[in-house]
Design a protein around this motif. Structure first.
Motif, PDB file in Angstrom:
ATOM      1  N   ILE A  46       1.556  65.095 -26.832  1.00  7.58           N
ATOM      2  CA  ILE A  46       2.309  64.054 -26.127  1.00  7.58           C
ATOM      3  C   ILE A  46       3.413  63.508 -27.033  1.00  7.58           C
ATOM      4  O   ILE A  46       4.557  63.341 -26.612  1.00  7.58           O
ATOM      5  CB  ILE A  46       1.368  62.929 -25.637  1.00  7.58           C
ATOM      6  N   PHE A  47       3.070  63.233 -28.291  1.00  5.20           N
ATOM      7  CA  PHE A  47       4.045  62.737 -29.255  1.00  5.20           C
ATOM      8  C   PHE A  47       5.214  63.709 -29.366  1.00  5.20           C
ATOM      9  O   PHE A  47       6.383  63.315 -29.274  1.00  5.20           O
ATOM     10  CB  PHE A  47       3.367  62.541 -30.620  1.00  5.20           C
ATOM     11  N   GLU A  48       4.926  64.970 -29.574  1.00  7.54           N
ATOM     12  CA  GLU A  48       5.982  65.972 -29.718  1.00  7.54           C
ATOM     13  C   GLU A  48       6.837  66.075 -28.459  1.00  7.54           C
ATOM     14  O   GLU A  48       8.064  66.151 -28.547  1.00  7.54           O
ATOM     15  CB  GLU A  48       5.381  67.338 -30.045  1.00  7.54           C
ATOM     16  N   ASP A  49       6.202  66.073 -27.288  1.00  8.43           N
ATOM     17  CA  ASP A  49       6.954  66.147 -26.032  1.00  8.43           C
ATOM     18  C   ASP A  49       7.917  64.971 -25.900  1.00  8.43           C
ATOM     19  O   ASP A  49       9.082  65.144 -25.533  1.00  8.43           O
ATOM     20  CB  ASP A  49       6.007  66.165 -24.828  1.00  8.43           C
ATOM     21  N   ILE A  50       7.430  63.780 -26.201  1.00  8.92           N
ATOM     22  CA  ILE A  50       8.268  62.585 -26.075  1.00  8.92           C
ATOM     23  C   ILE A  50       9.413  62.613 -27.079  1.00  8.92           C
ATOM     24  O   ILE A  50      10.559  62.311 -26.731  1.00  8.92           O
ATOM     25  CB  ILE A  50       7.418  61.305 -26.226  1.00  8.92           C
ATOM     26  N   VAL A  51       9.118  62.975 -28.309  1.00  4.17           N
ATOM     27  CA  VAL A  51      10.167  63.032 -29.330  1.00  4.17           C
ATOM     28  C   VAL A  51      11.280  63.978 -28.883  1.00  4.17           C
ATOM     29  O   VAL A  51      12.469  63.660 -28.984  1.00  4.17           O
ATOM     30  CB  VAL A  51       9.575  63.440 -30.704  1.00  4.17           C
ATOM     31  N   ARG A  52      10.928  65.125 -28.350  1.00  2.00           N
ATOM     32  CA  ARG A  52      11.939  66.081 -27.886  1.00  2.00           C
ATOM     33  C   ARG A  52      12.684  65.548 -26.661  1.00  2.00           C
ATOM     34  O   ARG A  52      13.899  65.721 -26.545  1.00  2.00           O
ATOM     35  CB  ARG A  52      11.312  67.444 -27.594  1.00  2.00           C
TER      36      ARG A  52
END
Length: 141
Positions: free
Chosen positions: A19-25
């Motif tokens: 989730i963190f990675e998806d949001i950052v991107r």
């Protein structure tokens, strides 16, 4: 990309990591993200990397050394203290005693509760990244 340098995520939950990675991107942030599911490997990376680190996000409840112990270990290492890497807790749990310990005895720059709704987490991360993009600190380029 915001400021140069990698983002270090110290998080033992695979779903939260994704989730963190998806949001950052989604936020358009292209900095490299290094994920560590436990603090020992994260510490070793921080101690040995020669590339700049933009920001550390750390969960409190971690296997082995918890997030508070991890930050204490960083602060007790002269080479890591000199790196002055911004450090924020990003945790599901925010017990008052952990918050007190983090701010009173450790050199942290923020303590945030993740939240349970995707849009709330995205809004919070945007605020954190916007702040650090504008903030001056010893590693500012």
């Amino acid at each position: 990309m915001i400021k140069p340098g990698s983002i270090v995520l110290v998080e033992d939950d695979q779903d939260d990591k994704e989730i963190f990675e998806d949001i950052v991107r989604e936020l358009g942030i292209t900095n490299e993200i290094y994920w560590f599911p436990e603090t020992t490997a994260a510490y070793q990376f921080l101690e040995t990397t020669t590339e700049p680190v933009f920001l550390i996000f750390c969960d409190i409840n971690m296997p082995g050394r918890n997030g508070l112990e991890f930050k204490r270990h960083i602060d007790s290492t002269p080479v890591l203290r000199r790196k002055s890497i911004p450090f924020v807790y990003f945790s599901t749990v925010a017990r008052q005693e952990d918050i007190d310990e983090a701010y009173i005895n450790l050199t942290i720059q923020g303590f945030f509760t993740k939240g349970t709704k995707y849009d709330d987490v995205k809004s919070l991360l945007k605020k954190i990244f916007d702040y650090w993009d504008c903030c001056r600190h010893p590693n500012s380029q």
